[in-house]
Design an enzyme around this catalytic site. Structure first.
Site, PDB file in Angstrom:
ATOM      1  N   SER A  68      -3.281  -9.036  -3.498  1.00 44.65           N
ATOM      2  CA  SER A  68      -1.761  -8.586  -3.486  1.00 44.65           C
ATOM      3  C   SER A  68      -1.456  -8.681  -4.941  1.00 44.65           C
ATOM      4  O   SER A  68      -0.208  -8.267  -5.074  1.00 44.65           O
ATOM      5  CB  SER A  68      -1.321  -9.727  -2.548  1.00 44.65           C
ATOM      6  OG  SER A  68      -1.914  -9.676  -1.362  1.00 44.65           O
ATOM      7  N   HIS A  92      -5.024  -1.821  -1.211  1.00 44.30           N
ATOM      8  CA  HIS A  92      -4.244  -2.751  -1.010  1.00 44.30           C
ATOM      9  C   HIS A  92      -3.749  -2.266   0.598  1.00 44.30           C
ATOM     10  O   HIS A  92      -2.913  -1.797   0.547  1.00 44.30           O
ATOM     11  CB  HIS A  92      -2.970  -3.198  -1.766  1.00 44.30           C
ATOM     12  CG  HIS A  92      -2.275  -4.056  -1.479  1.00 44.30           C
ATOM     13  ND1 HIS A  92      -0.728  -4.299  -1.877  1.00 44.30           N
ATOM     14  CD2 HIS A  92      -2.479  -5.406  -0.573  1.00 44.30           C
ATOM     15  CE1 HIS A  92      -0.445  -5.423  -1.251  1.00 44.30           C
ATOM     16  NE2 HIS A  92      -1.415  -6.311  -1.019  1.00 44.30           N
ATOM     17  N   GLU A 100      -2.032   0.778  -0.520  1.00 41.60           N
ATOM     18  CA  GLU A 100      -1.679   1.157  -1.939  1.00 41.60           C
ATOM     19  C   GLU A 100      -2.868   1.353  -2.612  1.00 41.60           C
ATOM     20  O   GLU A 100      -3.614   0.309  -2.738  1.00 41.60           O
ATOM     21  CB  GLU A 100      -0.705  -0.202  -2.587  1.00 41.60           C
ATOM     22  CG  GLU A 100       0.765  -0.265  -2.244  1.00 41.60           C
ATOM     23  CD  GLU A 100       1.478  -1.133  -2.917  1.00 41.60           C
ATOM     24  OE1 GLU A 100       2.385  -1.137  -3.699  1.00 41.60           O
ATOM     25  OE2 GLU A 100       1.235  -2.462  -2.788  1.00 41.60           O
ATOM     26  N   ASN A 146       4.936  -5.864  -3.258  1.00 41.50           N
ATOM     27  CA  ASN A 146       5.011  -7.230  -3.369  1.00 41.50           C
ATOM     28  C   ASN A 146       6.432  -7.262  -4.600  1.00 41.50           C
ATOM     29  O   ASN A 146       7.182  -8.252  -4.826  1.00 41.50           O
ATOM     30  CB  ASN A 146       4.098  -8.158  -3.792  1.00 41.50           C
ATOM     31  CG  ASN A 146       3.225  -8.424  -2.502  1.00 41.50           C
ATOM     32  OD1 ASN A 146       4.227  -8.533  -1.413  1.00 41.50           O
ATOM     33  ND2 ASN A 146       2.066  -8.276  -2.483  1.00 41.50           N
TER      34      ASN A 146
END
Ligand code: NAD
Length: 285
Positions: A120, A141, A153, A191
């Protein structure tokens, strides 16, 4: 390049979900973990989630059986990846754990194999630098729960080749996902945007701007978010949120990413969200 044999390293929340979607789409998967218990729990979870898909008539009982037959398990990393085209690493989110794994993958996986990470927040360029094949290292991801969430991702490290990128993007599409190409940067896009929003919600709570439920209601009804940021933080785990804020703060060097002291205090007290029964809200059972 297309893939037929794969390995997933780490059989936890994400690893078993990734193994599930790979096997359901006809790929052989070796699920690898240091813990026999994690492997047992991981394969049990795959079996249960496939049964749920049968019940909802998304797949047939025969497809469930065939999918389960494509998943094998291993506790030895080097042996488990000796004959694969692709490895997806989904182990604990620390450089101390992931670094040596990438060194071993580089030594033990076939020369043509692509090494992907579901990290992450750890730099794909750094993971690639632990290997002698940085052009074959990439971020993949996924989001939790993997069988349901559509986004992947696809994260390009500094030296990731176009061939590696194109093969992984095509795989993500074959899995029924929507891949989005992202360059290697702290927190990627997901994130980098999500965690500061959660952190700001915690600042609002700490400063008494509003209480938990009202903060969540504002974001649900005002911004059309399916759940409020504090409820979402409890789902993700407050320790995970804190860890990612620390990465953003350290790597980007900007105080706008400083973790909220209340978030830190909750983690120190062991209030980690749903998984510990207490976070911004209390949970039974
Ligand atoms: P988890 O704690 O559920 O599972 C991690 C697994 O790794 C455990 O089963 C552990 O036994 C295993 N492991 C630890 N060291 C190992 C080693 N040396 N060799 C083999 N296995 C080892 O963690 P998770 O939530 O599945 O997260 C895994 C990765 O996915 C992390 O990089 C995390 O950042 C990322 N991720 C998590 C989420 C999420 O919502 N949980 C979402 C996207 C990405």
């Amino acid at each position: 390049m297309s893939f037929s044999t794969t390995a997933v390293v780490g059989a936890g929340t994400m690893g078993n979900g990734i193994a599930h979607v790979l096997a359901l789409n006809g790929l052989d998967v070796t699920l690898i973990d240091v813990s026999e218990d994690a492997l047992r729990n991981g394969t049990d979870t795959i079996a249960e989630n496939l049964a749920r898909q049968v019940k909802k008539e998304r797949i047939t009982a025969a497809e469930r059986e065939a999918t389960l037959n494509r998943v094998s398990t291993h506790t030895d990393l080097a042996q488990g990846v000796a004959d694969v085209d692709l490895v997806i690493e989904a182990v604990t989110e620390t450089t101390e754990v992931k670094g040596p794994i990438f060194e071993t993958l580089d030594e033990a996986a076939p020369d043509h194999a692509i090494l992907a990470s579901n990290t992450s927040s750890i730099s794909i360029t750094w993971l690639a630098a632990q290997t002698s094949r940085p052009e074959q290292v990439i971020g993949m991801h996924f989001f939790n729960p993997v069988p349901i969430m559509k986004l992947v991702e696809v994260v390009r490290g500094l030296e990731t080749s176009n061939g590696t990128h194109d093969a992984v993007q095509a795989l993500a599409e074959d899995l029924g996902k929507t891949p989005v190409e992202v360059n290697d940067a702290p927190g990627f896009v997901s994130n980098r945007v999500l965690m500061p929003m959660i952190n700001e919600a915690v600042f609002c709570l700490m400063e008494g701007v509003a209480d938990e439920e009202d903060i969540d209601t504002v974001m649900k009804l005002g911004m059309n978010h399916p759940m409020g940021p504090l409820t979402l933080a409890d789902f993700i785990g407050l320790d995970v949120c804190l860890g990612i804020m620390e990465v953003l703060h350290r790597e980007l060097g900007d105080d706008k990413y400083r973790p909220c002291p209340l978030l830190r205090k909750k983690v120190t007290a062991g209030h980690l969200g749903r998984k510990s029964g207490q976070g911004f809200y209390a949970y039974d059972g």
